[in-house]
Design a protein around this motif. Sequence first.
Motif, PDB file in Angstrom:
ATOM      1  N   ASP A 516       1.598  10.802  11.237  1.00 54.48           N
ATOM      2  CA  ASP A 516       0.243  11.633  12.529  1.00 54.48           C
ATOM      3  C   ASP A 516      -0.237  12.179  13.237  1.00 54.48           C
ATOM      4  OD1 ASP A 516      -2.284   9.951  13.019  1.00 54.48           O
ATOM      5  OD2 ASP A 516      -1.101  10.291  15.238  1.00 54.48           O
ATOM      6  N   ALA A 517       0.654  13.756  12.555  1.00 47.84           N
ATOM      7  CA  ALA A 517       0.636  14.978  12.633  1.00 47.84           C
ATOM      8  C   ALA A 517      -0.083  15.651  11.913  1.00 47.84           C
ATOM      9  CB  ALA A 517       2.304  16.055  13.284  1.00 47.84           C
ATOM     10  N   PHE A 518      -0.200  14.849  10.577  1.00 49.48           N
ATOM     11  CA  PHE A 518      -1.456  15.697   9.472  1.00 49.48           C
ATOM     12  C   PHE A 518      -1.849  14.502   8.959  1.00 49.48           C
ATOM     13  CE2 PHE A 518      -2.492  16.760   5.051  1.00 49.48           C
ATOM     14  CZ  PHE A 518      -2.818  17.583   5.479  1.00 49.48           C
ATOM     15  N   SER A 519      -2.612  14.933   8.934  1.00 48.98           N
ATOM     16  CA  SER A 519      -3.881  13.783   8.182  1.00 48.98           C
ATOM     17  C   SER A 519      -4.827  14.173   6.904  1.00 48.98           C
ATOM     18  CB  SER A 519      -5.092  12.971   9.187  1.00 48.98           C
ATOM     19  OG  SER A 519      -5.541  12.131   8.724  1.00 48.98           O
ATOM     20  N   SER A 520      -4.490  13.772   6.201  1.00 51.12           N
ATOM     21  CA  SER A 520      -5.383  14.372   4.590  1.00 51.12           C
ATOM     22  C   SER A 520      -6.524  13.941   4.648  1.00 51.12           C
ATOM     23  CB  SER A 520      -4.658  13.498   3.782  1.00 51.12           C
ATOM     24  OG  SER A 520      -4.467  12.384   3.990  1.00 51.12           O
ATOM     25  N   VAL A 521      -7.219  14.465   3.801  1.00 52.64           N
ATOM     26  CA  VAL A 521      -8.739  14.534   3.895  1.00 52.64           C
ATOM     27  C   VAL A 521      -9.102  12.813   3.391  1.00 52.64           C
ATOM     28  CG1 VAL A 521     -10.406  15.001   2.589  1.00 52.64           C
ATOM     29  CG2 VAL A 521      -9.347  16.566   3.328  1.00 52.64           C
ATOM     30  N   GLU A 522      -8.238  12.285   2.010  1.00 54.38           N
ATOM     31  CA  GLU A 522      -8.224  10.762   2.079  1.00 54.38           C
ATOM     32  C   GLU A 522      -7.889   9.859   3.638  1.00 54.38           C
ATOM     33  OE1 GLU A 522      -5.890   7.404  -0.854  1.00 54.38           O
ATOM     34  OE2 GLU A 522      -4.735   9.907  -0.627  1.00 54.38           O
ATOM     35  N   LYS A 523      -7.554  10.222   3.617  1.00 54.62           N
ATOM     36  CA  LYS A 523      -6.256   9.471   5.330  1.00 54.62           C
ATOM     37  C   LYS A 523      -8.120   9.591   6.272  1.00 54.62           C
ATOM     38  CE  LYS A 523      -2.881   8.098   8.095  1.00 54.62           C
ATOM     39  NZ  LYS A 523      -1.406   8.730   8.939  1.00 54.62           N
ATOM     40  N   THR A 524      -8.065  10.408   6.480  1.00 52.45           N
ATOM     41  CA  THR A 524      -9.497  11.208   7.320  1.00 52.45           C
ATOM     42  C   THR A 524     -11.044  10.138   6.901  1.00 52.45           C
ATOM     43  OG1 THR A 524      -8.406  13.155   8.016  1.00 52.45           O
ATOM     44  CG2 THR A 524     -10.911  12.522   8.677  1.00 52.45           C
ATOM     45  N   TYR A 525     -11.470   9.843   5.805  1.00 49.77           N
ATOM     46  CA  TYR A 525     -12.204   9.573   4.986  1.00 49.77           C
ATOM     47  C   TYR A 525     -12.125   8.055   5.524  1.00 49.77           C
ATOM     48  CZ  TYR A 525     -16.040   7.597   2.451  1.00 49.77           C
ATOM     49  OH  TYR A 525     -16.379   7.373   1.469  1.00 49.77           O
ATOM     50  N   ALA A 562      -1.855   0.931  12.139  1.00 50.67           N
ATOM     51  CA  ALA A 562      -1.042   0.283  11.328  1.00 50.67           C
ATOM     52  C   ALA A 562      -1.722   1.579  10.213  1.00 50.67           C
ATOM     53  CB  ALA A 562      -0.860  -0.856  10.433  1.00 50.67           C
ATOM     54  N   VAL A 563      -2.614   2.082  10.473  1.00 55.63           N
ATOM     55  CA  VAL A 563      -3.368   3.046   9.094  1.00 55.63           C
ATOM     56  C   VAL A 563      -3.207   3.935   9.563  1.00 55.63           C
ATOM     57  CG1 VAL A 563      -5.151   3.232   8.005  1.00 55.63           C
ATOM     58  CG2 VAL A 563      -4.743   1.187   8.371  1.00 55.63           C
ATOM     59  N   LYS A 564      -3.171   4.495  10.937  1.00 51.46           N
ATOM     60  CA  LYS A 564      -2.768   5.579  11.448  1.00 51.46           C
ATOM     61  C   LYS A 564      -1.515   6.474  10.785  1.00 51.46           C
ATOM     62  CE  LYS A 564      -2.569   7.914  16.492  1.00 51.46           C
ATOM     63  NZ  LYS A 564      -3.049   7.905  17.758  1.00 51.46           N
ATOM     64  N   THR A 565      -0.769   5.697  11.618  1.00 48.17           N
ATOM     65  CA  THR A 565       0.145   5.845  11.299  1.00 48.17           C
ATOM     66  C   THR A 565       1.417   5.919  10.388  1.00 48.17           C
ATOM     67  OG1 THR A 565       1.383   3.638  12.773  1.00 48.17           O
ATOM     68  CG2 THR A 565       0.655   6.044  14.501  1.00 48.17           C
ATOM     69  N   ALA A 566       0.526   5.401   9.482  1.00 50.10           N
ATOM     70  CA  ALA A 566       1.326   4.659   7.757  1.00 50.10           C
ATOM     71  C   ALA A 566       1.710   6.149   7.181  1.00 50.10           C
ATOM     72  CB  ALA A 566       0.301   4.458   7.155  1.00 50.10           C
ATOM     73  N   LEU A 571       0.004   4.349   2.705  1.00 49.05           N
ATOM     74  CA  LEU A 571      -1.242   4.252   2.879  1.00 49.05           C
ATOM     75  C   LEU A 571      -1.839   3.099   2.632  1.00 49.05           C
ATOM     76  CD1 LEU A 571      -3.277   5.702   5.444  1.00 49.05           C
ATOM     77  CD2 LEU A 571      -3.834   7.316   3.067  1.00 49.05           C
ATOM     78  N   GLY A 572      -2.129   3.030   0.450  1.00 47.72           N
ATOM     79  CA  GLY A 572      -3.531   2.232   0.477  1.00 47.72           C
ATOM     80  C   GLY A 572      -3.199   1.238   0.582  1.00 47.72           C
ATOM     81  N   GLU A 573      -1.764   0.388   0.952  1.00 42.62           N
ATOM     82  CA  GLU A 573      -1.216  -0.675   1.284  1.00 42.62           C
ATOM     83  C   GLU A 573      -2.190  -1.086   2.287  1.00 42.62           C
ATOM     84  OE1 GLU A 573       2.417  -3.523   1.975  1.00 42.62           O
ATOM     85  OE2 GLU A 573       2.700  -1.937   1.326  1.00 42.62           O
TER      86      GLU A 573
END
Length: 588
Positions: A516-525, A562-566, A571-573
Amino acid sequence: MTEARIIRVAGAIAEAQPLGDAALYELVEVGERRLLGEVIRIQGDIATIQVFEETSGLGLHEPVRRTGSSLMIRLGPGLLGSILDGVGRPLTGLAERSGDFMAPGERSGDFMAPGMTLPTLDPDARWSFTPTVAAGAEVSGGDVLGEVEERPAMVHRVLVPPGSKGRVAEIKQGTFTVTEAIGSLSDGTSLTLSQPWAIRQRRPFANHLPGDRPFITGQRVFDLLFPVVEGGSVAVPGGFGTGKTVIEQSLAKYAEADIMVYIGCGERGNEMAEVLHDFSRLTDPETGRSIMDRTILIVNTSNMPVAARDASVYLGMTIAEYYRDMGYHVAVLADSLSRWAEALREIAARLQEMPGEEGYPTYLANRMSRLYERAGRVESQGTPTRTGAVTFISAISPPGGDFAEPVTQASLRVVGALWALDPRLAHQRQFPAVDWDISYSLYADGTRAWFSKEGGADWSELRVETVRLLQRDRELREIAGLVGVDALEDEDRLVLEGARIAREFLIGQNAFHPHDAFSSVEKTYQLVKMLWTFMQTGETALKEGISFEKLDLAAVRVAFSAVKTAPRDELGEEISKAKHTIAEMRPA
């Protein structure tokens, strides 16, 4: 010729006479211990000198020697991974050789002895140089002469120094130190792997370019709500305990930049010790190598002389501009600019200058604007064509968290983005504790096209709606504080729940969680998209007559968590599971 002598000492300020023929900002050696100093004022034959070292024990009538140059740094291969003090001395080398600078019977302990000095670049290190030009080629300032592999997969481009030009008479391939000649110009000018540069002088460039790509921080609250372009400038003001240092360190670890320059300007020694400890053990997630392979640390703790604190920020910007000229994107993280401004205030007081607001010198705003303006995205001088950028992010520590104080206000006049930190949010365990009502970004329009392409076509619309949701939440919480949450309409309670999810799972991040320390653009979206899927599903349910209490909100929160810390590969699942949970949150 009469030798200049010290006639007055006041803290970090000394006066010497006769020294009227010295140049402003000329470097001098002060006293028997040859302390490093800089001429900052000349009145008649009396020169005022700011000393970059501790002046305890400095006596009257000790000699002052001119050097004939300003405060310089030698730029070349070997800077990456280095740990420097405010005037460019390598702290690791000084620690190893501290005994060489001590008088018989003295011990340095954990502190530098007065007069200790070493060159910024290791003079004995040898680098393999491969030329990219041949003898007879016409070159000018900024042209690439050749390349050195400074770190694995990190190419250091050796440039013709700005202001030099001519025909290459000789160019050699092989291994060289930073001072050995690798060739020469037809006029006899020697070419080396390194070049000196005055740190207070801005390095030239060919053209200033508009920002067209965001500086990806990996922090959702910044990338989504308050984005910054490569080459932008940001102020991060916040009171004690709001997390400024954690934000700066997170950016240094995870933000997408080729080179990181971290300036610890007047910070506590234990904080800088933690930075050094963490950085030496961190691995770059993209390359798998040590993060120090792309980092330069400039350490100037609160117990070091204030004059060196003043110089440390200029030193960091000069190093950043040097790598920018090679075509790299460099992020400069200054923590904190308030300590730099305090150094200016102390020096001005010693000079008995007329004080401005809160005792700061009247030229504070001018100095700060000139510093911020060294950020930018540019086309470098010379051939081949290169585009580089310096992004400047500065933490500010306003006394009492008062954003009306001079340092914050001077910054707001020139920066393109404000990430304001709120102690109330920090006390509520909201991190990063960014106040979305005060913070802003002038770069949102410039980054819209990039985020629409790389994130999602509706990125900008989701950003605007999220800001409105958070603002509406603050209004409703004030009402709920008077009448109670249960007295609100179901639609308003849904807004409060959506804003809670946004605060906890979208813009809230754990800097110490590995996923969770880093979030990609995909995860943020995906997270912001899920938030608005939840809001639309909830609004539909309420319109169908389902009461707010019957919505399965607990399962939704678990799904968001769960998504935030995946991990990236899961992540997709987790997103698929979360979408299913949101769709099923209404009772059958």
